[in-house]
Design a protein around this motif. Structure first.
Motif, PDB file in Angstrom:
ATOM      1  N   ALA A 158       0.845  -1.204   0.000  1.00 47.52           N
ATOM      2  CA  ALA A 158       0.000   0.000   0.000  1.00 47.52           C
ATOM      3  C   ALA A 158       0.874   1.247   0.000  1.00 47.52           C
ATOM      4  O   ALA A 158       0.568   2.247  -0.663  1.00 47.52           O
ATOM      5  N   GLY A 159       1.998   1.163   0.723  1.00 52.77           N
ATOM      6  CA  GLY A 159       2.929   2.274   0.749  1.00 52.77           C
ATOM      7  C   GLY A 159       3.518   2.573  -0.613  1.00 52.77           C
ATOM      8  O   GLY A 159       3.758   3.735  -0.962  1.00 52.77           O
ATOM      9  N   LEU A 160       3.743   1.542  -1.405  1.00 51.30           N
ATOM     10  CA  LEU A 160       4.296   1.730  -2.749  1.00 51.30           C
ATOM     11  C   LEU A 160       3.335   2.534  -3.622  1.00 51.30           C
ATOM     12  O   LEU A 160       3.764   3.383  -4.414  1.00 51.30           O
ATOM     13  N   VAL A 161       2.042   2.272  -3.476  1.00 51.65           N
ATOM     14  CA  VAL A 161       1.032   3.036  -4.229  1.00 51.65           C
ATOM     15  C   VAL A 161       1.073   4.506  -3.809  1.00 51.65           C
ATOM     16  O   VAL A 161       1.055   5.414  -4.652  1.00 51.65           O
ATOM     17  N   LEU A 162       1.129   4.747  -2.505  1.00 52.15           N
ATOM     18  CA  LEU A 162       1.205   6.125  -2.011  1.00 52.15           C
ATOM     19  C   LEU A 162       2.508   6.786  -2.442  1.00 52.15           C
ATOM     20  O   LEU A 162       2.544   7.996  -2.692  1.00 52.15           O
TER      21      LEU A 162
END
Length: 323
Positions: A158-162
């Protein structure tokens, strides 16, 4: 509260959150470089400042909703998100996973509300504070990546998307940025480079989360080094501009200078470890002590500003406009 304390309390601008960011990121850098005692001292100070500002802005929301909403429309309001994530990341490194998780949830809940409000009111030829849209987003990435080994791989993904969103927000802010601020800005113009360094730190923490393998790690490593290179180049340009056009004297926006200085140091130290580039460690340590010196000078300026305000009988008046 007595009259003086009440006046000072009511005069706190949202930009004061950059002092928490600056102090918190120095704590991270000092921890990474092995200066644990100084790191804990900085952490305690950052935590105390965070509590003070959190109580202040919660009280403002109850006491004067209109003023609170007006402040929430400004980029400096996003220092609340960034400061919370920086503090959370340092607490996670200390082993306080539960508290850090609570701070992540709190920051993630506030972030979209403030981000939408800020983007709706963001114009053209804006100062460096506009890059806080990127900083706040990448702050969530950093904290998510640090907590991923304790909570689950999904958090890093999810952090990669952000992370990708943060880079897009940086590009948008860069398109709006008034580049004259490099020579005329009062301090927050440094966020233009600090946001890229923060993005490099986010990439380094994602790389270090242990989620990625093979080509994924290679791409993240390259991304970390490229972003750090851009951040370091920005650092040199901004430092040269300070030499050409010195801007002396205290200004609350100078805390938004200290944070990028500390962020660049922390990102360099983190990249040295996660990307396995040994010489970056030496550079990061040099940059860290430059940031510590800047913090001390800015804190001294703040103390003098507060004292001068008291002598004028108006301790709560902000020294300059908000970010």
């Amino acid at each position: 509260m007595n009259e003086r304390v009440t006046s000072w309390w009511s005069g706190l601008p949202p930009a004061a959150g950059s002092a928490v960011m600056a102090t918190g990121i120095l704590s991270v850098g000092l921890h990474t470089s092995g200066h644990e005692v100084l790191s804990v001292v900085a952490l305690c100070l950052a935590g105390a400042l965070w509590v003070l500002l959190a109580v202040h802005f919660a009280a403002l929301a109850v006491r004067d909703r209109g003023q609170w909403e007006a402040r929430a429309d400004t980029p400096s309001a996003l220092t609340a998100v960034a400061a919370t994530t920086v503090l959370g990341a340092r607490l996670a490194l200390l082993g306080w996973t539960v508290v850090a998780t609570v701070l992540l949830v709190l920051a993630a809940a506030v972030w979209p509300l403030l981000l939408v409000a800020v983007l709706r009111h963001l114009g053209r030829r804006v100062p460096g504070a506009a890059f806080l849209v990127c900083v706040a987003t990448q702050g969530l990435v950093v904290l998510a990546a640090v907590l991923a080994p304790h909570i689950g791989d999904w958090l890093a993904r999810a952090g990669l998307v952000l992370f990708a969103l943060g880079l897009l927000l940086y590009a948008d802010a860069l398109n709006r940025f008034d580049f004259r601020q490099v020579l005329t800005g009062a301090g927050d113009h440094w966020i233009s480079g600090g946001a890229m360094a923060f993005s490099a730190l986010a990439a380094a923490e994602l790389l270090d989360s242990g989620v990625w393998v093979g080509d994924q790690r290679a791409v993240l490593r390259t991304t970390t080094l490229v972003l750090l290179g851009i951040g370091l180049a920005s650092y040199v340009v901004l430092m040269a501009a300070e030499a050409v056009r010195p801007r002396l004297g205290y200004d609350v926006r100078r805390w938004a200078t200290v944070f990028p200085l500390g962020m660049t140091a922390a990102a360099t130290l983190s990249a040295a470890d996660s990307a396995d580039v040994a010489w970056l460690d030496t550079l990061g340590r040099v940059l860290l002590w430059i940031a510590v010196a800047a913090w001390l000078l800015t804190a001294y300026g703040l103390a003098r500003s507060v004292r001068a305000g008291r002598e004028r009988g108006n301790p709560g008046a902000p020294a300059v406009p908000e970010l």
